[in-house]
Design a protein around this motif. Structure first.
Motif, PDB file in Angstrom:
ATOM      1  N   ASP A 116       0.835  -1.206   0.000  1.00 26.95           N
ATOM      2  CA  ASP A 116       0.000   0.000   0.000  1.00 26.95           C
ATOM      3  C   ASP A 116       0.869   1.256   0.000  1.00 26.95           C
ATOM      4  O   ASP A 116       0.593   2.219  -0.726  1.00 26.95           O
ATOM      5  CB  ASP A 116      -0.929   0.002   1.208  1.00 26.95           C
ATOM      6  N   LEU A 117       1.915   1.250   0.837  1.00 27.28           N
ATOM      7  CA  LEU A 117       2.827   2.389   0.892  1.00 27.28           C
ATOM      8  C   LEU A 117       3.562   2.558  -0.438  1.00 27.28           C
ATOM      9  O   LEU A 117       3.676   3.664  -0.971  1.00 27.28           O
ATOM     10  CB  LEU A 117       3.830   2.213   2.032  1.00 27.28           C
ATOM     11  N   PHE A 120       1.938   4.503  -3.397  1.00 29.45           N
ATOM     12  CA  PHE A 120       2.037   5.959  -3.487  1.00 29.45           C
ATOM     13  C   PHE A 120       3.321   6.389  -4.191  1.00 29.45           C
ATOM     14  O   PHE A 120       3.404   7.499  -4.719  1.00 29.45           O
ATOM     15  CB  PHE A 120       1.999   6.581  -2.082  1.00 29.45           C
ATOM     16  N   VAL A 138       2.574  13.635   0.305  1.00 27.55           N
ATOM     17  CA  VAL A 138       1.656  12.540   0.618  1.00 27.55           C
ATOM     18  C   VAL A 138       2.441  11.299   1.035  1.00 27.55           C
ATOM     19  O   VAL A 138       2.107  10.633   2.030  1.00 27.55           O
ATOM     20  CB  VAL A 138       0.758  12.212  -0.595  1.00 27.55           C
ATOM     21  N   GLN A 141       3.925  11.781   4.471  1.00 27.98           N
ATOM     22  CA  GLN A 141       2.875  11.806   5.491  1.00 27.98           C
ATOM     23  C   GLN A 141       2.320  10.412   5.751  1.00 27.98           C
ATOM     24  O   GLN A 141       2.152  10.002   6.914  1.00 27.98           O
ATOM     25  CB  GLN A 141       1.759  12.758   5.036  1.00 27.98           C
ATOM     26  N   LYS A 142       2.040   9.667   4.694  1.00 30.04           N
ATOM     27  CA  LYS A 142       1.504   8.315   4.851  1.00 30.04           C
ATOM     28  C   LYS A 142       2.519   7.412   5.549  1.00 30.04           C
ATOM     29  O   LYS A 142       2.174   6.628   6.431  1.00 30.04           O
ATOM     30  CB  LYS A 142       1.137   7.728   3.495  1.00 30.04           C
ATOM     31  N   ARG A 146       1.215   6.506   9.268  1.00 31.15           N
ATOM     32  CA  ARG A 146       0.433   5.280   9.191  1.00 31.15           C
ATOM     33  C   ARG A 146       1.303   4.018   9.179  1.00 31.15           C
ATOM     34  O   ARG A 146       1.137   3.143  10.024  1.00 31.15           O
ATOM     35  CB  ARG A 146      -0.458   5.295   7.950  1.00 31.15           C
ATOM     36  N   TYR A 147       2.219   3.930   8.233  1.00 26.15           N
ATOM     37  CA  TYR A 147       2.921   2.660   8.016  1.00 26.15           C
ATOM     38  C   TYR A 147       4.132   2.464   8.933  1.00 26.15           C
ATOM     39  O   TYR A 147       4.262   1.418   9.572  1.00 26.15           O
ATOM     40  CB  TYR A 147       3.326   2.546   6.542  1.00 26.15           C
TER      41      TYR A 147
END
Length: 244
Positions: A116-117, A120, A138, A141-142, A146-147
């Motif tokens: 998923d990472l 991006f 983005v 930040q992700k 998150r990860y």
């Protein structure tokens, strides 16, 4: 080279780069060919780089691309497509897929998160200059909200050197690849994650990984304009990709 895995893709990262990483982690070395030129620098697999539309259409017409897409890998008598299937097969073949069903499920879960990472990041080279700056923000930040916190917690909670079963696995290889990709966008992205900093150092020092990270290995560089132009030409991808 009969009987040895052969990778069909562009001379760049894209979706094939994780396959290269996993084969390298397993100890495979590369021989690659462009058209009729071959440079032998290893023993276990080779690459054919797609540079023209005609090469791609030949694969299509020959029925090699089941879903009309690359990557494709010829291995053990099969012509495999779909990146996840290719990676799962290689991980199992080289004992990088856990010792039981529960470990395999955890590996799948962690690899899925890392995928998923990476999603991006894979689109980044095809963006306009303006959209690249937006996407860079983005990605960072992700990764950092998150990860990376998720993997930091996994490593801290179980106190082991690896993500699953205290054994080197596909999940570790995939996470290191993603970490380095994020650091290309922001060099201090791991500054708030001491567990991941130590993890990066450990995994990078594994002999097969260390060799892959050295200059002159078959790890592909950050995609450049030539790579983007080749992909667009071969796939006839004339539309603009938009940032998330």
């Amino acid at each position: 080279m009969a009987g040895k895995p052969k990778l069909y893709y562009f001379d760049g990262r894209g979706k094939m780069e994780s396959v290269r990483w996993l084969l390298a982690a397993a100890g495979a070395e590369v021989c690659f060919s462009v058209f009729n030129f071959k440079l032998h620098i290893g023993k276990l697999f080779e690459e054919e780089f797609l540079e023209t539309r005609e090469q791609y259409e030949k694969l299509l017409q020959g029925g090699s691309l089941l879903f009309q897409q690359v990557p494709m890998v010829e291995i053990d008598g099969m012509k495999m497509v779909q990146t996840r299937a290719i990676l799962s097969y290689i991980a199992a073949k080289y004992n990088l897929y856990g010792k039981d069903l529960k470990e395999r499920a955890l590996i799948d879960m962690y690899v899925g998160g890392t995928d998923d990472l990476m999603g991006f990041i894979l689109m980044f080279p095809f963006l306009s200059a303006e959209d690249k700056e937006k996407q860079r923000a983005v990605i960072v930040q992700k990764a950092t909200s998150r990860y990376f916190p998720a993997y930091e917690k996994v490593l801290k909670d179980h106190g082991q050197d690896f993500l699953v079963g205290n054994s080197f696995s596909w999940a570790d290889v995939h996470l290191l690849e993603a970490i380095l990709m994020v650091e290309e966008k922001k060099s201090d992205a791991l500054s708030g994650f001491p567990q991941l900093q130590a993890f990066k150092a450990r995994i990078s020092s594994i002999p097969t990984i260390k060799k892959f990270l050295e200059p002159g290995s078959q790890r592909k560089p950050v995609p450049d304009d030539k790579y983007v132009e080749t992909v667009r030409r071969v796939l006839r991808m004339y539309y603009d990709v938009k940032a998330n």
